[in-house]
Design an enzyme around this catalytic site. Structure first.
Site, PDB file in Angstrom:
ATOM      1  N   ASP A  80      -3.746  19.335 -25.849  1.00 18.95           N
ATOM      2  CA  ASP A  80      -4.409  19.156 -24.551  1.00 18.95           C
ATOM      3  C   ASP A  80      -5.795  19.808 -24.581  1.00 18.95           C
ATOM      4  O   ASP A  80      -6.784  19.235 -24.115  1.00 18.95           O
ATOM      5  CB  ASP A  80      -3.547  19.764 -23.447  1.00 18.95           C
ATOM      6  N   LYS A  97      -9.622  18.025 -24.370  1.00 16.31           N
ATOM      7  CA  LYS A  97     -10.689  18.475 -23.472  1.00 16.31           C
ATOM      8  C   LYS A  97     -11.945  18.834 -24.250  1.00 16.31           C
ATOM      9  O   LYS A  97     -13.069  18.566 -23.807  1.00 16.31           O
ATOM     10  CB  LYS A  97     -10.199  19.673 -22.652  1.00 16.31           C
TER      11      LYS A  97
END
Length: 819
Positions: A678, A682
């Site tokens: 994750d 980003k």
């Protein structure tokens, strides 16, 4: 002094049962004492059609079905419990039904039913309604009389047209009848639909005849008001079966009502309201079932603030186009053309001619199209044979769309708005007509475009320019929270900013619920459970991308790569996308470039990094103002921020993970957070916004999940979470011994990108964050010695949903500025 007469007309749906009769009587009683009431009644709902069917059945030697009619009449009278008056009604019904049976027997023997016989039979429904309502009013204490309108109304029947009223003769007869009515009588119950011809033979006023009766008696009684009680709350701005957003108009002028009715609107037929118009009476349309609604007033002038009052359509039309160079400047062409059509019995609905006189086009009903063609061929045989008239084209299956409004006259931009709405909806206009009064703009469109065209123009005038048709995909934590925020703020946004957020579709991972007008967000879960259907994403998107609403927005609150892969196609169709889903922006660079090239709509994704924090906004501002980003680093996971902020040795790491999952900070499978992917996604999004061409596969990721737990199921992983504790406690203790803390950090610059656990000094900016804070540090050419820092909460459904909501409001601002 007598109170003034007010005429009330009740339609068939308002008198369809005993309960409805009581409702009508109650509505009249509520106004008793304020007025003398003349009540014109239709037959019970469906009765006239059934009576008309009797003659056809008799001609075919079929059983007429009189017993079923009697049963319905008697059922209503029995339920009203009228005592002796009920007995008298039943006897009268039986006598009438015997007379009808005699007429039907004659029709059966002759093998045909005359117009007079059919009219006689058809009119009994109104007689029965009038007698029944009269008896009910008398039973409730009203002083009432009933009038068979055939005794006073005299008309001259005209085939296929509204009969011609003998107004003066009818007025004389009514005055003679009223002379015998006692002064204390304050209610007259009058049969609608029926009259007599000049020979005294019973006849009818045709379809909508009861409305015509109401207007006639309004004129004859000198009434200033006609109240038509029906099953709708007034005149609507468009057909609600096609346009769910149609609104009830507060007032409509006579001229507007006639124009709308001519073009097919379910108002009053122009000829039926003419007697009331001649008397200068106001006509009020009221809903029998919602009498508290204000209804619509039809009068000499109108109010309401809309330049365009309504839209109407006539389907089943053919466009006939006659062209020829020798038509230019030749007198009599139009006279010969329309004279030929008149002789052929063809009714022309609309005419359009260019100023060059090179062509004339007009519209006729589809059923008359070939008759029109033949008539023109005969009338212009010589010119056609000699090539002077080159084109005679008939295009069937068209539709006339009309915009009507008194206030259109002199208002600049009305036509532009009308045609812009049609253009935006990709509707081709074949012909245009507008009278010099500017009260009406009519266009001809293909029949297949009928619904789309009507919805589009209605939206163009009656909906806010910032009306958003919204579909939400992914009704999990973030999606559900976003819907709650919508529900809380929607009305305030509508009032303050004219922003109309219509959530017309909601989808979970397997089901969806669609709604034309917009779902009630207070009950969306129940709607999804009870009205939901299997998820069909293509159909959901088509539903959201409605032609009649100005803007379509898809809000993707999933983490699905399959959904994200559709963004480019949606954007190419002009559908805006708002999402916290990181998959699209971290796909391959080729896919990313394709997505960025789709410029037909807006794509907003601020919440893909930092939840509600202005992280991406900051990067864009830096780049767009000419700064150069050299390095980006930070704590990009609110979940991991929370875990390592709380990991102080007092509790094992596994306990903190379980707590974070309970609070909604982690994904349902915490490995999605612990893996570091994750954060890597980003970081890729940030890098690409900063101008770096970085693939997800190029990020060095050092996750936290032990290899032994990578491939097990979620339940087993949660059960074995404690297996992570020893290794992480050892790392924590080692860092603490050095006066440092553990933080999960992502970092990217021109040399590469990496994600992993780092020891940071206790006085480092990344060590001083709180709870779920994200912190991002930008080192740029301008902010080189003192990097720019963005910090704040970066996890939890509320802040993420708020960020998505903010993107949606930002989109509305963009759209408002460009319309």
């Amino acid at each position: 002094m007598h109170a003034p007469w007010v005429v009330h007309k009740f339609g068939g749906t308002s008198l369809a049962s005993a309960e409805r009769y009581r409702g009508a009587a109650g509505l009249l009683a509520a106004r008793a004492g304020q007025e003398r009431q003349a009540v014109v009644v239709s037959a019970m709902g469906g009765m006239t059609d059934r009576l008309l069917g009797l003659a056809d059945a008799a001609v075919r030697h079929e059983e007429p079905g009189l017993d079923a009619i009697r049963a319905r009449l008697v059922e209503a009278v029995d339920a009203l419990d009228l005592g002796p008056a009920g007995d008298a009604l039943r006897d009268a019904f039986d006598a009438d039904l015997r007379d009808i049976r005699d007429v039907l027997r004659a029709a059966s023997l002759l093998g045909t039913a005359s117009r007079e016989a059919t009219d006689l039979i058809a009119g009994y429904g109104e007689l029965w309604s009038a007698r029944t309502l009269h008896a009910l009013l008398e039973a409730t204490g009203r002083s009432a009389r009933w009038l068979d309108a055939r005794a006073v109304l005299v008309v001259r029947p005209i085939p296929d047209r509204t009969p011609q009223l003998r107004l003066d003769l009818s007025r004389q007869r009514l005055q003679r009848w009223l002379a015998d009515v006692p002064d204390e009588v304050d209610v007259l119950v009058i049969t609608g639909f029926v009259a007599s011809d000049e020979r005294g033979v019973p006849t009818t006023l045709g379809r909508n005849g009861s409305d015509y009766s109401g207007a006639i008696f309004t004129n004859l009684l000198g009434s200033r008001e006609l109240v038509i009680w029906t099953d709708v709350s007034g005149v609507l701005s468009a057909d609600p079966r096609v346009v769910p957003e149609a609104v009830v108009l507060q007032s409509v002028s006579y001229q507007e009502a006639m124009e709308l009715a001519y073009f097919g609107a379910k108002v009053l037929h122009p000829s039926t309201i003419a007697p009331a118009v001649q008397a200068g009476a106001e006509i009020r349309i009221k809903n029998t079932f919602r009498p508290e609604d204000p209804g619509t007033v039809i009068g000499p002038t109108s109010e309401g603030g809309f330049a365009v009052k309504g839209f109407a359509t006539i389907a089943g039309m053919s466009l006939v186009n006659l062209e020829g160079t020798d038509m230019i400047g030749v007198p009599g062409i139009a006279q010969r053309l329309f004279g030929a059509l008149e002789q052929a019995g063809v009714s022309v609905v609309m005419i359009s001619q260019g100023s060059s006189e090179h062509s004339i086009c007009f519209v006729v009903p589809d059923r008359d199209a070939e008759h029109a063609r033949d008539a023109i061929e005969r009338a212009f045989f010589a010119e056609r044979h000699q090539g002077q008239l080159q084109t005679l084209e008939v295009v069937p299956g068209c539709c006339i769309l009309a915009a009507v409004g008194d206030d259109m006259a002199g208002q600049v931009g009305v036509a532009a708005r009308f045609f812009a709405a049609l253009g935006d909806a990709r509707v081709n206009v074949r012909a245009i007509a507008q009278g010099s009064s500017e009260r009406n703009i009519s266009v001809v469109v293909d029949g297949a475009d009928h619904r789309r065209a009507l919805r589009a123009v209605h939206a163009g005038f009656f909906l806010s320019r910032q009306t958003l048709s919204i579909g939400l995909v992914g009704a999990g934590n973030v999606g559900a929270t976003l819907l709650e925020q919508f529900a809380q703020q929607a009305e305030a946004l509508r009032r303050a900013f004219h922003l109309d957020l219509r959530v017309r579709a909601i989808a979970s991972s397997s089901r969806m619920v669609l709604d034309d007008r917009g779902l009630d967000l207070a009950g969306w879960r129940e709607a999804l459970a009870t009205r939901g259907e299997p998820l069909d994403l293509d159909r959901l998107v088509d539903h959201v991308n409605a032609d009649h609403l100005p803007h379509a927005v898809l809000v993707d609150c999933t983490a699905s790569g399959a959904v994200a892969a559709r963004y480019a196609g949606w954007l190419q169709r002009g559908i805006h996308v708002v999402t916290p889903n990181k998959r699209a922006n971290t796909a391959s660079m080729d896919a990313y470039r394709t997505l960025r090239a789709a410029r037909q709509a807006h794509y907003l994704y601020e919440t893909t990094v930092g939840a509600g924090l202005p992280v991406l906004h900051t990067v864009r501002d830096l780049v767009q103002t000419g700064d150069e980003v050299e390095r980006v680093e930070g704590i990009l996971s609110g979940t991991l921020s929370y875990l390592f902020n709380a990991f102080d040795g007092t509790r094992p790491f596994s306990a903190l993970v379980e707590e974070a999952r309970t609070l909604g900070y982690t994904e349902p499978d915490p490995r999605d957070d612990l893996s570091g992917m994750d954060v890597a996604r980003k970081l890729v999004i940030l890098a690409r916004e900063a101008g770096f061409e970085l693939e997800l596969s190029e990020v060095a990721v050092e996750g936290l999940t032990p290899a032994a737990l990578l491939d097990v199921g979620v339940d087993e992983f949660l059960a074995r979470l404690a297996e992570m504790d020893d290794a992480l406690e050892h790392l924590r203790a080692s860092a603490a011994a050095e006066g440092a803390v553990l933080r999960f950090v992502g970092r990217v610059d021109r040399s590469g990108a990496a994600v992993g656990l780092r020891h940071l000094p206790a006085d480092h900016a990344f060590a001083r964050i709180r709870l779920t804070d994200n912190i991002v540090q930008f080192t740029t050419r301008r902010y080189h010695d003192n990097p720019l820092v963005v910090q704040g909460p970066g996890a939890g459904p509320e802040v993420t949903a708020a960020g998505v909501f903010a993107d949606l409001l930002r989109l509305a601002n963009y759209l408002g500025a460009t319309r």
